[in-house]
Design a protein around this motif. Sequence first.
Motif, PDB file in Angstrom:
ATOM      1  N   ALA A  76       0.831  -1.208   0.000  1.00 39.25           N
ATOM      2  CA  ALA A  76       0.000   0.000   0.000  1.00 39.25           C
ATOM      3  C   ALA A  76       0.861   1.252   0.000  1.00 39.25           C
ATOM      4  CB  ALA A  76      -0.929  -0.004   1.210  1.00 39.25           C
ATOM      5  N   VAL A  77       1.947   1.239   0.764  1.00 40.95           N
ATOM      6  CA  VAL A  77       2.853   2.391   0.814  1.00 40.95           C
ATOM      7  C   VAL A  77       3.504   2.608  -0.550  1.00 40.95           C
ATOM      8  CG1 VAL A  77       4.997   3.288   1.809  1.00 40.95           C
ATOM      9  CG2 VAL A  77       3.279   2.225   3.295  1.00 40.95           C
ATOM     10  N   CYS A  78       3.977   1.533  -1.159  1.00 38.78           N
ATOM     11  CA  CYS A  78       4.605   1.636  -2.479  1.00 38.78           C
ATOM     12  C   CYS A  78       3.611   2.157  -3.519  1.00 38.78           C
ATOM     13  CB  CYS A  78       5.159   0.288  -2.914  1.00 38.78           C
ATOM     14  SG  CYS A  78       6.621  -0.251  -1.997  1.00 38.78           S
ATOM     15  N   ARG A  79       2.382   1.653  -3.456  1.00 34.63           N
ATOM     16  CA  ARG A  79       1.349   2.092  -4.397  1.00 34.63           C
ATOM     17  C   ARG A  79       1.086   3.592  -4.232  1.00 34.63           C
ATOM     18  NH1 ARG A  79      -2.838  -0.351  -2.418  1.00 34.63           N
ATOM     19  NH2 ARG A  79      -2.259  -2.369  -3.313  1.00 34.63           N
ATOM     20  N   ALA A  80       0.978   4.041  -2.990  1.00 39.18           N
ATOM     21  CA  ALA A  80       0.717   5.458  -2.735  1.00 39.18           C
ATOM     22  C   ALA A  80       1.884   6.331  -3.171  1.00 39.18           C
ATOM     23  CB  ALA A  80       0.426   5.672  -1.250  1.00 39.18           C
ATOM     24  N   ALA A  81       3.093   5.798  -3.082  1.00 39.67           N
ATOM     25  CA  ALA A  81       4.286   6.553  -3.480  1.00 39.67           C
ATOM     26  C   ALA A  81       4.541   6.477  -4.977  1.00 39.67           C
ATOM     27  CB  ALA A  81       5.507   6.029  -2.729  1.00 39.67           C
ATOM     28  N   GLY A  82       3.883   5.533  -5.652  1.00 46.31           N
ATOM     29  CA  GLY A  82       4.117   5.340  -7.069  1.00 46.31           C
ATOM     30  C   GLY A  82       5.471   4.718  -7.348  1.00 46.31           C
ATOM     31  N   LEU A  83       5.927   3.854  -6.435  1.00 40.17           N
ATOM     32  CA  LEU A  83       7.236   3.224  -6.556  1.00 40.17           C
ATOM     33  C   LEU A  83       7.116   1.711  -6.387  1.00 40.17           C
ATOM     34  CD1 LEU A  83       9.259   5.734  -4.352  1.00 40.17           C
ATOM     35  CD2 LEU A  83       9.410   5.522  -6.835  1.00 40.17           C
ATOM     36  N   THR A  84       8.079   0.989  -6.899  1.00 40.35           N
ATOM     37  CA  THR A  84       8.097  -0.459  -6.748  1.00 40.35           C
ATOM     38  C   THR A  84       8.794  -0.845  -5.446  1.00 40.35           C
ATOM     39  OG1 THR A  84      10.226  -0.709  -7.879  1.00 40.35           O
ATOM     40  CG2 THR A  84       8.234  -0.719  -9.252  1.00 40.35           C
ATOM     41  N   GLU A  85       8.626  -2.116  -5.070  1.00 41.50           N
ATOM     42  CA  GLU A  85       9.264  -2.606  -3.846  1.00 41.50           C
ATOM     43  C   GLU A  85      10.784  -2.500  -3.925  1.00 41.50           C
ATOM     44  OE1 GLU A  85       7.925  -6.433  -2.657  1.00 41.50           O
ATOM     45  OE2 GLU A  85       5.805  -5.843  -2.583  1.00 41.50           O
ATOM     46  N   ARG A  86      11.333  -2.585  -5.120  1.00 39.79           N
ATOM     47  CA  ARG A  86      12.781  -2.438  -5.280  1.00 39.79           C
ATOM     48  C   ARG A  86      13.246  -1.116  -4.676  1.00 39.79           C
ATOM     49  NH1 ARG A  86      15.393  -0.357 -10.888  1.00 39.79           N
ATOM     50  NH2 ARG A  86      17.455   0.125 -10.076  1.00 39.79           N
ATOM     51  N   TYR A  87      12.511  -0.050  -4.961  1.00 38.72           N
ATOM     52  CA  TYR A  87      12.908   1.255  -4.444  1.00 38.72           C
ATOM     53  C   TYR A  87      12.587   1.394  -2.957  1.00 38.72           C
ATOM     54  CZ  TYR A  87      13.864   2.662  -9.215  1.00 38.72           C
ATOM     55  OH  TYR A  87      14.389   2.741 -10.488  1.00 38.72           O
ATOM     56  N   PHE A  88      11.579   0.671  -2.502  1.00 40.17           N
ATOM     57  CA  PHE A  88      11.307   0.670  -1.066  1.00 40.17           C
ATOM     58  C   PHE A  88      12.534   0.157  -0.312  1.00 40.17           C
ATOM     59  CE2 PHE A  88      10.018  -1.114   2.933  1.00 40.17           C
ATOM     60  CZ  PHE A  88       9.061  -0.241   3.419  1.00 40.17           C
ATOM     61  N   TYR A  89      13.072  -0.965  -0.753  1.00 34.00           N
ATOM     62  CA  TYR A  89      14.219  -1.567  -0.059  1.00 34.00           C
ATOM     63  C   TYR A  89      15.514  -0.788  -0.266  1.00 34.00           C
ATOM     64  CZ  TYR A  89      11.426  -5.580   1.274  1.00 34.00           C
ATOM     65  OH  TYR A  89      10.477  -6.389   1.857  1.00 34.00           O
ATOM     66  N   GLU A  90      15.502   0.143  -1.176  1.00 29.32           N
ATOM     67  CA  GLU A  90      16.643   1.034  -1.336  1.00 29.32           C
ATOM     68  C   GLU A  90      16.799   1.928  -0.099  1.00 29.32           C
ATOM     69  OE1 GLU A  90      17.731   3.836  -4.994  1.00 29.32           O
ATOM     70  OE2 GLU A  90      16.053   4.658  -3.821  1.00 29.32           O
ATOM     71  N   SER A  91      15.661   2.262   0.527  1.00 28.87           N
ATOM     72  CA  SER A  91      15.679   3.184   1.659  1.00 28.87           C
ATOM     73  C   SER A  91      15.346   2.544   2.996  1.00 28.87           C
ATOM     74  CB  SER A  91      14.672   4.327   1.415  1.00 28.87           C
ATOM     75  OG  SER A  91      15.045   5.116   0.315  1.00 28.87           O
ATOM     76  N   PHE A  92      14.548   1.480   3.003  1.00 28.02           N
ATOM     77  CA  PHE A  92      14.064   0.910   4.253  1.00 28.02           C
ATOM     78  C   PHE A  92      14.162  -0.614   4.244  1.00 28.02           C
ATOM     79  CE2 PHE A  92      11.700   4.854   3.439  1.00 28.02           C
ATOM     80  CZ  PHE A  92      12.094   5.584   4.550  1.00 28.02           C
ATOM     81  N   GLY A  93      14.423  -1.176   5.420  1.00 29.47           N
ATOM     82  CA  GLY A  93      14.558  -2.616   5.531  1.00 29.47           C
ATOM     83  C   GLY A  93      13.243  -3.349   5.622  1.00 29.47           C
ATOM     84  N   GLY A  94      12.167  -2.627   5.887  1.00 32.97           N
ATOM     85  CA  GLY A  94      10.859  -3.252   6.004  1.00 32.97           C
ATOM     86  C   GLY A  94       9.831  -2.229   6.441  1.00 32.97           C
ATOM     87  N   LEU A  95       8.595  -2.681   6.611  1.00 29.35           N
ATOM     88  CA  LEU A  95       7.503  -1.776   6.956  1.00 29.35           C
ATOM     89  C   LEU A  95       7.742  -1.091   8.304  1.00 29.35           C
ATOM     90  CD1 LEU A  95       4.696  -0.672   6.205  1.00 29.35           C
ATOM     91  CD2 LEU A  95       3.714  -2.622   7.427  1.00 29.35           C
ATOM     92  N   ASP A  96       8.176  -1.859   9.312  1.00 35.86           N
ATOM     93  CA  ASP A  96       8.404  -1.269  10.632  1.00 35.86           C
ATOM     94  C   ASP A  96       9.414  -0.129  10.571  1.00 35.86           C
ATOM     95  OD1 ASP A  96       6.606  -2.959  11.775  1.00 35.86           O
ATOM     96  OD2 ASP A  96       8.071  -4.248  12.762  1.00 35.86           O
ATOM     97  N   GLU A  97      10.400  -0.276   9.692  1.00 42.21           N
ATOM     98  CA  GLU A  97      11.440   0.747   9.606  1.00 42.21           C
ATOM     99  C   GLU A  97      10.903   2.060   9.038  1.00 42.21           C
ATOM    100  OE1 GLU A  97      15.743   1.280   7.409  1.00 42.21           O
ATOM    101  OE2 GLU A  97      15.258  -0.689   8.274  1.00 42.21           O
ATOM    102  N   VAL A  98      10.063   1.986   8.017  1.00 45.30           N
ATOM    103  CA  VAL A  98       9.525   3.224   7.456  1.00 45.30           C
ATOM    104  C   VAL A  98       8.531   3.864   8.424  1.00 45.30           C
ATOM    105  CG1 VAL A  98       7.592   2.199   6.154  1.00 45.30           C
ATOM    106  CG2 VAL A  98       8.622   4.328   5.378  1.00 45.30           C
ATOM    107  N   LEU A  99       7.743   3.056   9.137  1.00 38.26           N
ATOM    108  CA  LEU A  99       6.806   3.615  10.109  1.00 38.26           C
ATOM    109  C   LEU A  99       7.560   4.250  11.276  1.00 38.26           C
ATOM    110  CD1 LEU A  99       3.993   0.902  10.214  1.00 38.26           C
ATOM    111  CD2 LEU A  99       4.164   2.958   8.784  1.00 38.26           C
TER     112      LEU A  99
END
Length: 200
Positions: free
Chosen positions: A43-66
């Motif tokens: 849901a976070v990736c969808r809202a950001a318009g980014l793929t999971e690949r880019y999510f893991y570029e910055s954060f190790g998981g959901l808990d980390e971004v929250l």
Amino acid sequence: MAVQSGTYKGVSAADRAADRRRRLLDAALSVWADPDQRTTMTAVCRAAGLTERYFYESFGGLDEVLSAVVEEVGSEIESTTLAAADAAGADPAARITAAVAAFVDLLVADPRKGRVAIIEAAALPGLRARRTQLLRHFAHLAAEEAQHHAARRHEDELAGLLFIGGMAEVVTAWLEGALDVAPEEVVATASRAYLGLYPT
């Protein structure tokens, strides 16, 4: 994931990565604050318009971004309220009123910030302890603010916990719609409560 080097359309790889991280933080804030959405990495990736690949570029998981969202909101609350108090001068009543007003104005401008830091963080086991630490940190700041006109240090810390704990409950009720009051009433009541705990 390592950040790729090189410049693309005049923007460096580091700046592109920073922009993606910012988008993910903003998206996490929006998704997490929405009671009608389930907070997931997808849901976070969808809202950001980014793929999971880019999510893991910055954060190790959901808990980390929250967790990063909570830290960012906590830092903003602290810097905003301290700056407002300092700008108000030396009078204790003026300082606390300015600080509380700055906090309430921040929540009025973006209620999502209060919801995630005060309400939603308490529901997640991984963030509950950090939320408690932040509340105690703000209680300590409240006690420090009173030091120039109250000398009972241990009592000051206890009063700070009472004040911040009470504010957290007020904000929770207010953001959830259980407390129908104007922002000015919250500021006035909270300021009186603080000055009652720390009489000049």
